[in-house]
Write a protein that holds these residues in place. Structure first.
Motif, PDB file in Angstrom:
ATOM      1  N   ALA A   1     -28.021  28.207  54.212  1.00 47.30           N
ATOM      2  CA  ALA A   1     -28.107  27.750  52.822  1.00 47.30           C
ATOM      3  C   ALA A   1     -27.556  28.803  51.871  1.00 47.30           C
ATOM      4  O   ALA A   1     -26.796  28.492  50.939  1.00 47.30           O
ATOM      5  N   ILE A   2     -27.919  30.057  52.110  1.00 49.84           N
ATOM      6  CA  ILE A   2     -27.424  31.140  51.252  1.00 49.84           C
ATOM      7  C   ILE A   2     -25.911  31.262  51.371  1.00 49.84           C
ATOM      8  O   ILE A   2     -25.191  31.384  50.374  1.00 49.84           O
ATOM      9  N   ALA A   3     -25.410  31.200  52.619  1.00 47.32           N
ATOM     10  CA  ALA A   3     -23.966  31.327  52.828  1.00 47.32           C
ATOM     11  C   ALA A   3     -23.210  30.175  52.168  1.00 47.32           C
ATOM     12  O   ALA A   3     -22.190  30.382  51.498  1.00 47.32           O
ATOM     13  N   ALA A   4     -23.715  28.949  52.347  1.00 52.70           N
ATOM     14  CA  ALA A   4     -23.017  27.774  51.818  1.00 52.70           C
ATOM     15  C   ALA A   4     -22.982  27.787  50.296  1.00 52.70           C
ATOM     16  O   ALA A   4     -21.921  27.602  49.679  1.00 52.70           O
ATOM     17  N   TYR A   5     -24.130  28.009  49.673  1.00 52.57           N
ATOM     18  CA  TYR A   5     -24.175  27.969  48.213  1.00 52.57           C
ATOM     19  C   TYR A   5     -23.493  29.180  47.591  1.00 52.57           C
ATOM     20  O   TYR A   5     -22.908  29.085  46.510  1.00 52.57           O
ATOM     21  N   SER A   6     -23.572  30.322  48.258  1.00 49.32           N
ATOM     22  CA  SER A   6     -22.875  31.506  47.746  1.00 49.32           C
ATOM     23  C   SER A   6     -21.371  31.268  47.777  1.00 49.32           C
ATOM     24  O   SER A   6     -20.644  31.593  46.829  1.00 49.32           O
ATOM     25  N   TYR A   7     -20.917  30.691  48.874  1.00 51.01           N
ATOM     26  CA  TYR A   7     -19.494  30.393  49.029  1.00 51.01           C
ATOM     27  C   TYR A   7     -19.026  29.453  47.927  1.00 51.01           C
ATOM     28  O   TYR A   7     -17.986  29.663  47.292  1.00 51.01           O
ATOM     29  N   MET A   8     -19.821  28.411  47.660  1.00 50.82           N
ATOM     30  CA  MET A   8     -19.450  27.448  46.622  1.00 50.82           C
ATOM     31  C   MET A   8     -19.479  28.082  45.235  1.00 50.82           C
ATOM     32  O   MET A   8     -18.574  27.888  44.418  1.00 50.82           O
ATOM     33  N   ALA A   9     -20.539  28.841  44.970  1.00 48.38           N
ATOM     34  CA  ALA A   9     -20.707  29.406  43.634  1.00 48.38           C
ATOM     35  C   ALA A   9     -19.683  30.493  43.333  1.00 48.38           C
ATOM     36  O   ALA A   9     -19.329  30.714  42.171  1.00 48.38           O
ATOM     37  N   LEU A  10     -19.217  31.175  44.377  1.00 47.65           N
ATOM     38  CA  LEU A  10     -18.279  32.276  44.169  1.00 47.65           C
ATOM     39  C   LEU A  10     -16.821  31.828  44.243  1.00 47.65           C
ATOM     40  O   LEU A  10     -15.922  32.665  44.281  1.00 47.65           O
TER      41      LEU A  10
ATOM     42  N   ILE B   1     -28.332  36.484  40.531  1.00 50.34           N
ATOM     43  CA  ILE B   1     -28.839  36.160  39.193  1.00 50.34           C
ATOM     44  C   ILE B   1     -27.910  36.727  38.124  1.00 50.34           C
ATOM     45  O   ILE B   1     -27.611  36.060  37.119  1.00 50.34           O
ATOM     46  N   TYR B   2     -27.436  37.941  38.339  1.00 48.06           N
ATOM     47  CA  TYR B   2     -26.514  38.563  37.378  1.00 48.06           C
ATOM     48  C   TYR B   2     -25.225  37.753  37.250  1.00 48.06           C
ATOM     49  O   TYR B   2     -24.759  37.472  36.136  1.00 48.06           O
ATOM     50  N   LEU B   3     -24.657  37.363  38.393  1.00 47.08           N
ATOM     51  CA  LEU B   3     -23.411  36.598  38.356  1.00 47.08           C
ATOM     52  C   LEU B   3     -23.617  35.247  37.675  1.00 47.08           C
ATOM     53  O   LEU B   3     -22.746  34.769  36.943  1.00 47.08           O
ATOM     54  N   GLY B   4     -24.763  34.630  37.920  1.00 44.72           N
ATOM     55  CA  GLY B   4     -25.028  33.329  37.322  1.00 44.72           C
ATOM     56  C   GLY B   4     -25.233  33.400  35.822  1.00 44.72           C
ATOM     57  O   GLY B   4     -24.773  32.526  35.081  1.00 44.72           O
ATOM     58  N   ILE B   5     -25.934  34.453  35.352  1.00 46.64           N
ATOM     59  CA  ILE B   5     -26.263  34.550  33.928  1.00 46.64           C
ATOM     60  C   ILE B   5     -25.163  35.267  33.142  1.00 46.64           C
ATOM     61  O   ILE B   5     -24.698  34.775  32.109  1.00 46.64           O
ATOM     62  N   ALA B   6     -24.753  36.425  33.631  1.00 40.67           N
ATOM     63  CA  ALA B   6     -23.795  37.236  32.873  1.00 40.67           C
ATOM     64  C   ALA B   6     -22.362  36.734  33.017  1.00 40.67           C
ATOM     65  O   ALA B   6     -21.595  36.737  32.048  1.00 40.67           O
ATOM     66  N   LYS B   7     -21.989  36.305  34.218  1.00 39.09           N
ATOM     67  CA  LYS B   7     -20.611  35.890  34.472  1.00 39.09           C
ATOM     68  C   LYS B   7     -20.427  34.375  34.456  1.00 39.09           C
ATOM     69  O   LYS B   7     -19.306  33.889  34.576  1.00 39.09           O
TER      70      LYS B   7
END
Length: 229
Positions: free
Chosen positions: A166-175, A31-37
């Motif tokens: 799902a967490i691994a895939a979306y985290s990988y994409m988002a990061l 949530i922090y990475l999505g909102i703050a970064k």
């Protein structure tokens, strides 16, 4: 006093384990990475809140848990098990996608094709680590950097791994904004990074309309099983 202690043991604080706390911390980081970064907020913020919601410890038998039939979370999880969410996600992504750059430079499709190499590399690595073929296939799809497809395939091949995949895939994409810069600096020179790309050719409205329609029909005829996606 015993009443207070019993009450505490039946709250989330009393039922929490280290696993819950670790995953809640992961959710807060997302949530922090999505909102703050501003790292893919459309992905990380809902994923983060989903992690928080899924890891709030509840007393079994109250009809609140994600795996308890009749609970609200169980109804929401139905969309994961039955592959309802991936098509909806793709629908939203497709509606927001502008194909102009790719249509102006069709050779960019080679980059997308190269990403599929990651599927086979990850699949073979999972097999080498001892995962059975169905689980290795579900894990391998993460290499394609495609979250909806990862959820869809995992729900078919290894439903018990849908959550972590799902967490691994979306985290990988988002990061990707975090992962890419050091790799780019490692593999390119300063002169190469200063190269300014020429402006792409204008793409007509007709091309923008025809491309998704033709691509949809072609993909569905080649792989009818992918029709929901």
């Amino acid at each position: 006093m015993d009443l207070i202690i019993n009450f505490f043991h039946n709250t989330g604080f009393g039922l929490a384990t280290y696993g819950h706390l670790i995953m809640i911390a992961v959710g807060l980081v997302f949530i922090y990475l999505g909102i703050a970064k501003h790292y893919e907020p459309l992905l990380l913020v809902p994923i983060g809140f989903g992690i928080l919601m899924g890891n709030i410890p509840v007393f079994k038998g109250l009809g609140l848990g994600i795996y308890e039939k009749g609970s609200v979370l169980n109804y929401l999880y139905f969309g994961v098990r039955q592959g309802v969410y991936p098509p909806l996600i793709f629908l939203g992504i497709g509606a927001m996608t502008d194909f102009s750059t790719m249509l102006a430079r069709p050779k960019l499709m080679l980059l997308g094709a190269a990403a599929q190499v990651g599927i086979f590399v990850t699949f073979l690595a999972a097999l080498a680590l001892g995962f059975p073929a169905n689980e290795a296939g579900s894990i391998g799809i993460i290499g394609g950097a495609d979250g909806p497809t990862a959820i869809f395939l995992s729900a078919k091949l290894a439903p018990h791994l849908v959550g972590p995949i799902a967490i691994a895939a979306y985290s990988y994409m988002a990061l990707v904004p975090v992962i890419q810069p050091p790799i780019m600096y490692l593999l390119t020179t300063k002169e190469e990074r200063l190269i300014k790309m020429s402006d792409p050719r204008p793409v007509s409205k007709r091309e923008k309309i025809l491309f998704p329609i033709v691509a949809f029909l072609l993909c569905c005829f080649l792989a009818p099983a992918a029709l929901p996606l």
